[in-house]
Enzyme design. Structure first.
Site, short mmCIF file in Angstrom:
data_model
loop_
_atom_site.label_atom_id
_atom_site.label_comp_id
_atom_site.label_asym_id
_atom_site.label_seq_id
_atom_site.Cartn_x
_atom_site.Cartn_y
_atom_site.Cartn_z
N THR A 103 77.21 41.51 47.19
CA THR A 103 78.23 41.74 48.45
C THR A 103 77.77 41.77 50.10
O THR A 103 76.19 41.61 50.12
CB THR A 103 79.04 43.77 48.59
OG1 THR A 103 77.85 44.43 49.05
CG2 THR A 103 78.89 44.15 47.41
N ASN A 139 78.21 42.97 54.19
CA ASN A 139 77.96 43.94 54.73
C ASN A 139 78.47 43.35 56.12
O ASN A 139 77.99 43.28 57.07
CB ASN A 139 76.80 44.88 54.65
CG ASN A 139 77.12 45.93 55.15
OD1 ASN A 139 77.81 46.64 55.37
ND2 ASN A 139 75.84 46.28 55.73
N GLU A 158 82.07 46.36 52.66
CA GLU A 158 81.21 45.17 52.23
C GLU A 158 82.35 44.43 51.02
O GLU A 158 83.31 44.77 50.41
CB GLU A 158 80.34 46.55 51.38
CG GLU A 158 79.43 47.11 51.91
CD GLU A 158 78.48 47.83 50.17
OE1 GLU A 158 77.34 47.43 50.36
OE2 GLU A 158 79.21 48.91 50.59
#
Length: 308
Positions: free
Chosen positions: A208, A210, A257
């Site tokens: 992911t 962030n 995220e």
């Protein structure tokens, strides 16, 4: 579109103009109607259209600590206003000194002396000057004195709900990104820079990005969302977005995220935007990794369907 910092930036020999004034956070459908009306009237009169807005948000100066969640960052707001055909965006620095400007001086200094307003277009609930003492009735009286007209732009509503920045913030705060999009006329957007996180998504097979967002950004309620990830100069990517504290891993810091579907590149350090399409589910705590990974896989497929 010309961009001025302060109304004093109006050049010498500046002619008449049609002016509209407001914070215009969100540039939602109501704002679009007001600004669009000003642009149309300016073209009819053969003069320039000017949007006057303020930075920072007046609430933060008048009542420190009360800054509302921001629906559109300044650069994005300028882009949206420019797309409406405006000739000039005038951003007035909102200072404590400016906040004390009496309503009559506000009109004389800005609209008459510098912008040479032929017409002022405002919403029905427009207020101005020190302690918001000025209203549309006062503006009309001053217009008769100084030689400019005033036109109201009607409020925009659907199903009895008036579209306003306050209403849209409440939708976003509740996670109802579809209702927010209906009022905005486009998906709600959150922007930020990608920073390093805990790398747990990568370990689970779903790396992911962030996102470090602005301190006042209007981030939707905790949950999982389908969104479009927008990169500068690139095509939008479908993204499953998790907002919250990662309860399965006893997280404390609230994070945004995004897992970009079908993407294998490196996003660290990039400034990205997330356009929220749908709320998929609330945040949940899982007792083991396997059910969490299975849920993420389902979130990804639901995102693919929602964004396609």
């Amino acid at each position: 579109m010309q961009r001025w910092r302060g109304y004093e930036a109006a050049p010498g020999g500046w002619g008449r103009s049609v002016v509209t004034i407001g914070v215009f956070d969100g540039v939602h459908q109501g704002h679009q109607a007001t600004i669009g009306h000003a642009v149309a009237r300016a073209r009819e009169l053969g003069v320039k259209s000017v949007v006057v807005t303020f930075d920072p948000h007046p609430a933060e100066v008048v009542r420190p600590g009360s800054h509302p969640a921001v629906l559109t960052e300044p650069a994005r707001k300028a882009e949206l206003i420019e797309a409406l055909g405006v000739d000039v965006l005038c951003v007035v620095p909102f200072t404590a000194e400016f906040s004390r400007l009496p309503a009559e001086a506000f009109v004389h200094d800005i609209l008459v002396e510098h912008l040479h307003a032929a017409l002022v277009v405002v919403g029905d609930n427009f207020r101005f000057g020190h302690r918001a003492a000025g209203d549309v009735a006062l503006l009309e009286r001053l217009g008769r004195t100084f030689g400019f007209g005033v036109e109201d732009a009607p409020l925009v509503a659907a199903a009895g709900t008036v579209f306003s920045s306050t209403y849209i913030r409440s939708c976003v705060d509740a996670g109802d990104v579809r209702a927010a999009a209906a009022a905005l006329g486009r998906p709600h957007r959150v922007e930020g820079v990608v920073v390093r996180g805990d790398q747990r998504g990568r370990e689970l097979g779903y790396p992911t990005a962030n996102l470090l967002t602005h301190r006042y950004a209007a981030v939707p309620a905790d949950g999982v969302y389908a969104a479009r990830l927008v990169r500068r100069g690139g095509d939008p990517l479908a993204a499953a977005v998790s907002i919250g504290t990662n309860p399965t891993f006893s997280g404390r810091e609230r994070r945004v995220e995004a897992y970009a579907l079908d993407f294998t590149g490196d996003l660290y350090g990039e400034r990205l935007a997330l356009d929220f399409v749908a709320h998929l589910r609330e945040q949940r705590t899982y007792d083991a990794i396997e059910p969490l990974v299975a849920q993420i896989a389902e979130d990804v497929e639901r995102t693919r369907r929602a964004v396609s």
